[in-house]
Write a protein that holds these residues in place. Structure first.
Motif, PDB file in Angstrom:
ATOM      1  N   THR A 182       0.840  -1.197   0.000  1.00  0.00           N
ATOM      2  CA  THR A 182       0.000   0.000   0.000  1.00  0.00           C
ATOM      3  C   THR A 182       0.871   1.241   0.000  1.00  0.00           C
ATOM      4  O   THR A 182       1.997   1.217   0.492  1.00  0.00           O
ATOM      5  CB  THR A 182      -0.940   0.037   1.215  1.00  0.00           C
ATOM      6  N   PHE A 183       0.353   2.329  -0.573  1.00  0.00           N
ATOM      7  CA  PHE A 183       1.070   3.604  -0.523  1.00  0.00           C
ATOM      8  C   PHE A 183       0.355   4.608   0.376  1.00  0.00           C
ATOM      9  O   PHE A 183       0.692   5.783   0.380  1.00  0.00           O
ATOM     10  CB  PHE A 183       1.253   4.183  -1.938  1.00  0.00           C
ATOM     11  N   ALA A 217      -0.265  -7.356  10.612  1.00  0.00           N
ATOM     12  CA  ALA A 217       0.737  -7.474   9.549  1.00  0.00           C
ATOM     13  C   ALA A 217       2.115  -7.099  10.090  1.00  0.00           C
ATOM     14  O   ALA A 217       2.243  -6.462  11.136  1.00  0.00           O
ATOM     15  CB  ALA A 217       0.368  -6.579   8.369  1.00  0.00           C
ATOM     16  N   ALA A 218       3.165  -7.495   9.343  1.00  0.00           N
ATOM     17  CA  ALA A 218       4.534  -7.363   9.857  1.00  0.00           C
ATOM     18  C   ALA A 218       5.344  -6.257   9.209  1.00  0.00           C
ATOM     19  O   ALA A 218       6.290  -5.750   9.811  1.00  0.00           O
ATOM     20  CB  ALA A 218       5.277  -8.686   9.684  1.00  0.00           C
ATOM     21  N   MET A 219       5.025  -5.868   7.964  1.00  0.00           N
ATOM     22  CA  MET A 219       5.816  -4.851   7.280  1.00  0.00           C
ATOM     23  C   MET A 219       4.987  -4.158   6.211  1.00  0.00           C
ATOM     24  O   MET A 219       3.916  -4.643   5.840  1.00  0.00           O
ATOM     25  CB  MET A 219       7.085  -5.445   6.671  1.00  0.00           C
ATOM     26  N   ILE A 220       5.505  -3.034   5.725  1.00  0.00           N
ATOM     27  CA  ILE A 220       4.819  -2.245   4.707  1.00  0.00           C
ATOM     28  C   ILE A 220       5.661  -2.223   3.433  1.00  0.00           C
ATOM     29  O   ILE A 220       6.868  -1.991   3.478  1.00  0.00           O
ATOM     30  CB  ILE A 220       4.554  -0.807   5.199  1.00  0.00           C
ATOM     31  N   ASN A 221       4.991  -2.426   2.304  1.00  0.00           N
ATOM     32  CA  ASN A 221       5.611  -2.408   0.984  1.00  0.00           C
ATOM     33  C   ASN A 221       4.963  -1.269   0.192  1.00  0.00           C
ATOM     34  O   ASN A 221       3.839  -1.398  -0.282  1.00  0.00           O
ATOM     35  CB  ASN A 221       5.390  -3.758   0.296  1.00  0.00           C
ATOM     36  N   ASP A 222       5.682  -0.169   0.058  1.00  0.00           N
ATOM     37  CA  ASP A 222       5.130   1.066  -0.515  1.00  0.00           C
ATOM     38  C   ASP A 222       5.713   1.322  -1.900  1.00  0.00           C
ATOM     39  O   ASP A 222       6.899   1.651  -2.035  1.00  0.00           O
ATOM     40  CB  ASP A 222       5.447   2.230   0.434  1.00  0.00           C
ATOM     41  N   LEU A 249       3.478   9.446  -2.409  1.00  0.00           N
ATOM     42  CA  LEU A 249       2.051   9.639  -2.663  1.00  0.00           C
ATOM     43  C   LEU A 249       1.251   9.890  -1.395  1.00  0.00           C
ATOM     44  O   LEU A 249       0.049  10.150  -1.471  1.00  0.00           O
ATOM     45  CB  LEU A 249       1.482   8.432  -3.409  1.00  0.00           C
ATOM     46  N   ASP A 250       1.898   9.811  -0.252  1.00  0.00           N
ATOM     47  CA  ASP A 250       1.244  10.123   1.027  1.00  0.00           C
ATOM     48  C   ASP A 250       2.319  10.656   1.966  1.00  0.00           C
ATOM     49  O   ASP A 250       3.170   9.905   2.437  1.00  0.00           O
ATOM     50  CB  ASP A 250       0.576   8.879   1.618  1.00  0.00           C
ATOM     51  N   GLU A 251       2.257  11.953   2.231  1.00  0.00           N
ATOM     52  CA  GLU A 251       3.312  12.589   3.031  1.00  0.00           C
ATOM     53  C   GLU A 251       3.353  12.078   4.462  1.00  0.00           C
ATOM     54  O   GLU A 251       4.341  12.279   5.169  1.00  0.00           O
ATOM     55  CB  GLU A 251       3.112  14.105   3.036  1.00  0.00           C
ATOM     56  N   MET A 291       9.862   1.676  -2.816  1.00  0.00           N
ATOM     57  CA  MET A 291      10.126   1.428  -4.223  1.00  0.00           C
ATOM     58  C   MET A 291      10.321   2.747  -4.961  1.00  0.00           C
ATOM     59  O   MET A 291       9.839   3.794  -4.528  1.00  0.00           O
ATOM     60  CB  MET A 291       8.962   0.654  -4.846  1.00  0.00           C
ATOM     61  N   HIS A 292      11.017   2.669  -6.082  1.00  0.00           N
ATOM     62  CA  HIS A 292      11.149   3.841  -6.952  1.00  0.00           C
ATOM     63  C   HIS A 292      10.021   3.847  -7.986  1.00  0.00           C
ATOM     64  O   HIS A 292       9.793   2.864  -8.685  1.00  0.00           O
ATOM     65  CB  HIS A 292      12.481   3.848  -7.699  1.00  0.00           C
ATOM     66  N   MET A 293       9.323   4.968  -8.050  1.00  0.00           N
ATOM     67  CA  MET A 293       8.307   5.170  -9.065  1.00  0.00           C
ATOM     68  C   MET A 293       8.155   6.675  -9.278  1.00  0.00           C
ATOM     69  O   MET A 293       8.413   7.467  -8.364  1.00  0.00           O
ATOM     70  CB  MET A 293       6.957   4.581  -8.626  1.00  0.00           C
ATOM     71  N   ARG A 294       7.761   7.061 -10.448  1.00  0.00           N
ATOM     72  CA  ARG A 294       7.359   8.434 -10.706  1.00  0.00           C
ATOM     73  C   ARG A 294       5.854   8.460 -10.909  1.00  0.00           C
ATOM     74  O   ARG A 294       5.277   7.518 -11.444  1.00  0.00           O
ATOM     75  CB  ARG A 294       8.035   8.973 -11.961  1.00  0.00           C
ATOM     76  N   GLY A 295       5.224   9.563 -10.494  1.00  0.00           N
ATOM     77  CA  GLY A 295       3.791   9.687 -10.688  1.00  0.00           C
ATOM     78  C   GLY A 295       3.018   8.697  -9.850  1.00  0.00           C
ATOM     79  O   GLY A 295       3.366   8.418  -8.702  1.00  0.00           O
ATOM     80  N   ASN A 296       1.967   8.147 -10.432  1.00  0.00           N
ATOM     81  CA  ASN A 296       1.141   7.161  -9.747  1.00  0.00           C
ATOM     82  C   ASN A 296       0.773   6.079 -10.766  1.00  0.00           C
ATOM     83  O   ASN A 296       1.142   6.173 -11.943  1.00  0.00           O
ATOM     84  CB  ASN A 296      -0.101   7.828  -9.140  1.00  0.00           C
ATOM     85  N   PRO A 297       0.066   5.029 -10.346  1.00  0.00           N
ATOM     86  CA  PRO A 297      -0.227   3.958 -11.308  1.00  0.00           C
ATOM     87  C   PRO A 297      -0.951   4.432 -12.567  1.00  0.00           C
ATOM     88  O   PRO A 297      -0.816   3.806 -13.625  1.00  0.00           O
ATOM     89  CB  PRO A 297      -1.101   2.997 -10.485  1.00  0.00           C
ATOM     90  N   GLN A 298      -1.698   5.508 -12.449  1.00  0.00           N
ATOM     91  CA  GLN A 298      -2.425   6.010 -13.608  1.00  0.00           C
ATOM     92  C   GLN A 298      -1.532   6.791 -14.577  1.00  0.00           C
ATOM     93  O   GLN A 298      -1.841   6.892 -15.761  1.00  0.00           O
ATOM     94  CB  GLN A 298      -3.595   6.898 -13.156  1.00  0.00           C
ATOM     95  N   THR A 299      -0.441   7.376 -14.089  1.00  0.00           N
ATOM     96  CA  THR A 299       0.368   8.283 -14.916  1.00  0.00           C
ATOM     97  C   THR A 299       1.805   7.810 -15.155  1.00  0.00           C
ATOM     98  O   THR A 299       2.512   8.393 -15.974  1.00  0.00           O
ATOM     99  CB  THR A 299       0.434   9.673 -14.267  1.00  0.00           C
TER     100      THR A 299
END
Length: 274
Positions: free
Chosen positions: A98-99, A112-117, A123-125, A141-149
């Motif tokens: 989740t982000f 749950a034990a850990m977060i995978n962002d 995307l969430d300050e 993780m490295h990403m630019r924008g969001n899943p839509q962009t």
């Protein structure tokens, strides 16, 4: 190299395997496959029996152009699934894909034990400070924008250099928030072209400079099946090839749909090193 999951120190000197369990109707490979309690429990049991060290739960597809899911809906998909899995498998270590900080908090409180962002807090300050307060491992993780962009944001002057700079900055913020266990994921397939993905894999060993665990998630992705002119369903062999290379270059966690094959890959490479 260890991470602390619910008071248990997990030694990553031997790489670990993280099985993917999507409780979404629209994931690119297994969307809609795990809708009922029985199908969820059966798949979790299968992965654990095959040797999964973690199970990564996702309730919001991050495929390109994925449709929006509200925070409430995401929580309502995840928390009952966490409860279901922990009731059946009390010792399972669940990672939450989740982000969103609120989703992360509710999931950790549920066991749950850990977060995978996928966004590394971009995307969430509130995400990084929230994970710091929760005292759990954090995969950024490295990403630019969001899943839509994201697929419209693939222009780089120097891809590897820019991804390294991104992690340098995000790791510093995580340390300021007192996150003890940080794991980095270069983000194969996220705001990267096919050619860029392979450039990143070819230079993956450079990410060991941070001296923290590297997670690689390339399971059945388009960087594989488009290159070999196949489908996601036909991309297991290509996945195994790249997982082998990733482990040779220092990856400590493989995030996969096919646990058995990843565990076998790890076992073979371990034997070669003896």
């Amino acid at each position: 190299m260890t991470i602390n999951c619910k008071g248990e120190l997990i030694d990553l000197s031997e790489p670990k395997v993280m099985g993917i369990l999507n409780v979404t109707p629209n994931s690119f490979y297994d969307g809609g496959r795990y809708k009922t309690d029985k199908t969820i429990l059966d798949q979790a049991e299968k992965m654990l029996e095959q040797g999964a060290d973690f199970i990564d739960l996702g309730a919001y597809s991050s495929k390109p152009s994925a449709e929006f899911v509200s925070e409430t809906e995401e929580i309502n998909r995840l928390v009952p699934t966490i409860d279901l899995l922990l009731k059946e498998f009390p010792d399972v270590l669940l990672s939450i894909d989740t982000f969103r900080a609120s989703v992360a908090k509710e999931s950790i409180l549920a066991g749950a034990a850990m977060i995978n962002d996928i966004a590394g807090g971009m995307l969430d300050e509130k995400m990084i400070s929230t994970v710091g307060e929760l005292k759990v491992p954090y995969i950024m993780m490295h990403m630019r924008g969001n899943p839509q962009t994201m697929q419209m944001m693939t222009t780089y002057n120097d891809l590897v250099k820019e991804v390294l700079q991104y992690f340098s900055e995000r790791i510093a913020l995580a340390r300021e928030a007192k996150i003890n266990d940080v794991i980095i994921d270069p983000g194969f397939g996220f705001a990267k072209t096919l050619e860029q993905n392979y450039d990143l894999m070819a230079k993956l060993e450079l990410f060991n400079v941070f001296e923290i665990p590297i997670l690689v998630g390339i399971s059945r992705k388009s960087m594989i099946y488009k290159l070999i002119d196949a489908t996601a369903q036909e991309a297991l062999n290509g996945t195994t090839v790249l997982n082998t290379i990733a482990l040779q270059k220092g990856a400590k966690i493989l995030r996969v749909h096919d646990v058995k094959e990843a565990v076998e890959t790890r076992k073979i490479l371990k034997q070669l090193a003896l």
